[in-house]
Design a protein around this motif. Structure first.
Motif, short mmCIF file in Angstrom:
data_model
loop_
_atom_site.label_atom_id
_atom_site.label_comp_id
_atom_site.label_asym_id
_atom_site.label_seq_id
_atom_site.Cartn_x
_atom_site.Cartn_y
_atom_site.Cartn_z
N ALA A 2 11.98 -5.97 -12.64
CA ALA A 2 11.33 -6.31 -11.58
C ALA A 2 10.13 -5.76 -11.17
CB ALA A 2 12.11 -6.55 -10.27
N SER A 3 9.80 -4.48 -11.50
CA SER A 3 8.82 -3.77 -11.11
C SER A 3 7.71 -4.13 -12.04
CB SER A 3 9.09 -2.15 -11.48
OG SER A 3 9.49 -1.92 -12.80
N ASN A 4 7.83 -4.76 -13.30
CA ASN A 4 6.53 -5.08 -14.12
C ASN A 4 5.48 -5.80 -13.32
OD1 ASN A 4 7.94 -3.86 -15.80
ND2 ASN A 4 8.18 -5.73 -17.29
N ALA A 5 6.01 -6.90 -12.74
CA ALA A 5 5.04 -7.92 -12.00
C ALA A 5 4.30 -7.37 -10.65
CB ALA A 5 5.84 -9.20 -11.79
N LEU A 6 5.02 -6.30 -10.17
CA LEU A 6 4.41 -6.04 -8.91
C LEU A 6 3.34 -4.79 -9.08
CD1 LEU A 6 7.81 -5.60 -6.95
CD2 LEU A 6 6.00 -6.96 -6.37
N LEU A 7 3.38 -4.01 -10.32
CA LEU A 7 2.31 -3.00 -10.41
C LEU A 7 1.04 -3.01 -10.04
CD1 LEU A 7 2.06 0.08 -11.33
CD2 LEU A 7 1.83 -0.93 -13.69
N PRO A 8 0.32 -4.44 -10.48
CA PRO A 8 -0.96 -4.59 -9.90
C PRO A 8 -1.30 -4.78 -8.41
CG PRO A 8 -0.25 -6.40 -11.17
CD PRO A 8 0.81 -5.30 -11.44
N LEU A 9 -0.20 -5.47 -7.86
CA LEU A 9 -0.08 -5.40 -6.43
C LEU A 9 0.03 -3.91 -5.71
CD1 LEU A 9 2.36 -8.63 -6.24
CD2 LEU A 9 -0.19 -8.62 -5.88
N HIS A 10 0.81 -3.20 -6.14
CA HIS A 10 1.08 -2.18 -5.27
C HIS A 10 0.05 -1.09 -5.61
CE1 HIS A 10 3.80 0.24 -8.51
NE2 HIS A 10 2.73 1.18 -8.00
N LYS A 11 -0.71 -1.16 -6.67
CA LYS A 11 -2.00 -0.38 -7.26
C LYS A 11 -3.09 -0.76 -6.15
CE LYS A 11 -1.55 1.32 -11.68
NZ LYS A 11 -1.97 1.37 -13.15
N ALA A 12 -3.15 -1.83 -6.12
CA ALA A 12 -4.46 -2.64 -5.16
C ALA A 12 -4.22 -2.51 -3.74
CB ALA A 12 -4.36 -4.22 -5.25
N ALA A 13 -3.13 -2.45 -3.43
CA ALA A 13 -2.86 -2.31 -1.71
C ALA A 13 -2.94 -0.92 -1.45
CB ALA A 13 -1.44 -2.91 -1.56
N GLU A 14 -2.45 -0.06 -2.47
CA GLU A 14 -2.36 1.48 -2.16
C GLU A 14 -3.86 1.84 -2.26
OE1 GLU A 14 0.27 3.63 -4.78
OE2 GLU A 14 2.11 2.84 -3.50
N ALA A 15 -4.82 1.42 -3.06
CA ALA A 15 -6.17 1.66 -3.10
C ALA A 15 -6.73 1.40 -1.73
CB ALA A 15 -6.76 1.10 -4.29
N ASP A 16 -6.32 0.53 -0.96
CA ASP A 16 -6.77 0.00 0.09
C ASP A 16 -5.80 0.60 1.47
OD1 ASP A 16 -8.51 -1.63 1.71
OD2 ASP A 16 -6.88 -3.27 2.07
N GLY A 17 -4.95 1.73 0.95
CA GLY A 17 -4.23 2.29 2.05
C GLY A 17 -2.95 1.61 2.60
N ARG A 18 -2.72 0.70 1.96
CA ARG A 18 -1.37 -0.21 2.34
C ARG A 18 -0.15 0.10 1.36
NH1 ARG A 18 -2.74 -5.05 1.34
NH2 ARG A 18 -4.65 -4.67 0.25
N GLY A 19 0.84 0.05 2.07
CA GLY A 19 2.08 0.08 1.09
C GLY A 19 2.90 -1.14 1.09
N ASP A 20 2.26 -2.37 1.20
CA ASP A 20 2.52 -3.77 1.30
C ASP A 20 3.56 -4.15 -0.04
OD1 ASP A 20 1.12 -4.06 3.55
OD2 ASP A 20 -0.27 -5.23 2.88
N TYR A 21 3.42 -3.67 -1.04
CA TYR A 21 4.17 -4.06 -2.20
C TYR A 21 4.58 -2.79 -2.85
CZ TYR A 21 0.64 -7.59 -1.52
OH TYR A 21 -0.29 -8.78 -0.80
N SER A 22 4.85 -1.54 -2.43
CA SER A 22 5.26 -0.54 -2.83
C SER A 22 6.74 -0.22 -2.81
CB SER A 22 4.39 0.75 -2.44
OG SER A 22 3.14 0.64 -2.79
N PRO A 23 7.64 0.61 -3.39
CA PRO A 23 8.83 0.75 -3.25
C PRO A 23 8.83 2.20 -2.33
CG PRO A 23 8.25 1.42 -5.28
CD PRO A 23 7.13 0.61 -4.82
#
Length: 348
Positions: free
Chosen positions: A295-316
């Motif tokens: 399940a983590s495969n598809a989330l990687l680009p999302l959590h990278k983008a959000a974390e770069a913007d200071g958000r943990g929206d899609y991160s474990p």
């Protein structure tokens, strides 16, 4: 000294009855070194590392600290065939559009313990090897034992506790439902069991309490309830030696960190983490999420983008009970403070 704690120190060679939790993605060489310098058992999360990476990290730790070292591995079974992720990616499509990203490369796969991992254990000879999601096949387990390494199992239920004891584990981590990260269940299904229930089960094998152990008071309670030692994870997340992201770190020690739930969104298997946007939008459990660990495969680009913007929206944002009470300090200092509390209790 408390005879259970004394037995554990003799078994492991540690100066304090504390295991630093491995925590893949958050732990590493710096955290293990600091914990060992403070008197605890240091741990390296090894399930996502190649054999040469494991050997290199062990060498780094050995060059900087003395004391017992634990290598942690997973014993899950990879699903066959590889799960179809198309429905999962379709569900995530609105988030891709919002974040301006597209599915990309997959993260390192969490692999089960195999012959290559066993060979590196035989080569580097850690004092301890711990297993999550059960134990490896008998032949590999025998090779681990033959290398002189102590074997720790992980139980989330009374049945798993006895299953591991019957198979000769030197100590068993009893992972209560209060523990952050992946629940290590391997018999039947995920059945969250409070730590107090697991500690109340009579058993001769030394048990290591895990779940909500963040300060001296929780250590004292666990040792008084029958534990031989404790495993500490969440408290170490707030140290500068942990590898977590800035938005993740900012939540620790705040009231928001107390809002947690078991979720399968981030890996395909139940793990306890702080609620974030994805968990609120989709619900913590989603049947569309591919089986662990895909399940983590598809989330990687999302959590990278959000974390770069200071958000943990899609991160474990894995965290155990007590995450709202943790304090930011160096890992060695934290270990010494926790060790003092543990030793005072064990002498009490």
């Amino acid at each position: 000294m408390n005879p259970r704690a004394a037995r554990f120190l003799e078994l492991t060679g540690a100066r304090a009855p504390i295991v630093q939790a491995p925590m893949a993605g958050a732990g590493g060489v710096a955290l293990a070194v600091a914990a060992m310098r403070g008197g605890a058992i240091g741990s390296l999360p090894s399930a996502m590392l190649a054999p040469e990476q494991i050997a290199a990290q062990v060498a780094e730790v050995r060059a900087q600290a003395e004391g017992p070292l634990n290598l942690n591995f997973f014993c899950h079974t990879l699903p066959e065939p590889v799960p179809d992720e198309s429905a999962w990616r379709e569900l995530l499509a609105p988030y891709y559009a919002e974040e301006g990203v597209s599915p990309g490369e997959a993260p390192p796969l969490r692999r089960p313990f195999d012959a290559a991992a066993c060979a590196v254990v035989e080569a580097v000879r850690p004092e301890i090897v711990s297993f999550h999601f059960g134990l490896p096949e008998a032949a590999l387990l025998e090779r681990v034992r033959a290398s002189g390494t102590r074997v720790f199992g992980n139980a989330t239920s009374v049945a798993e506790l006895h299953w591991l004891a019957e198979r000769g584990c030197d100590a068993i981590i009893v992972q209560g439902s209060e523990a952050g990260g992946h629940a290590g269940w391997f018999l039947d299904r995920h059945m969250p069991t409070p730590l107090a229930v697991l500690l109340a089960e009579p058993i001769d094998t030394p048990v290591i309490a895990a779940g909500g152990i963040v300060d001296g008071a929780s250590i004292a309670a666990a040792l008084a309830a029958g534990a031989s030692a404790v495993q500490v994870g969440t408290a170490y997340l707030a140290t500068p030696e942990s590898l977590i992201s800035a938005p993740y770190r900012a939540l620790l020690g705040t009231d928001a960190a107390a809002d947690a739930a078991f979720t399968n969104l981030f890996s395909g298997r139940q793990a306890r983490g702080i609620r974030n946007r994805l968990m609120r939008d989709l619900g913590p459990i989603c049947e569309v999420a591919p089986a662990f660990p895909y399940a983590s495969n598809a989330l990687l680009p999302l959590h990278k983008a959000a974390e770069a913007d200071g958000r943990g929206d899609y991160s474990p944002l894995w965290a155990g009970a007590g995450a709202a009470r943790v304090r930011s300090m160096g890992a060695e200092q934290l270990t010494r403070e926790l060790a003092q509390a543990a030793l005072e209790e064990s002498h009490g």
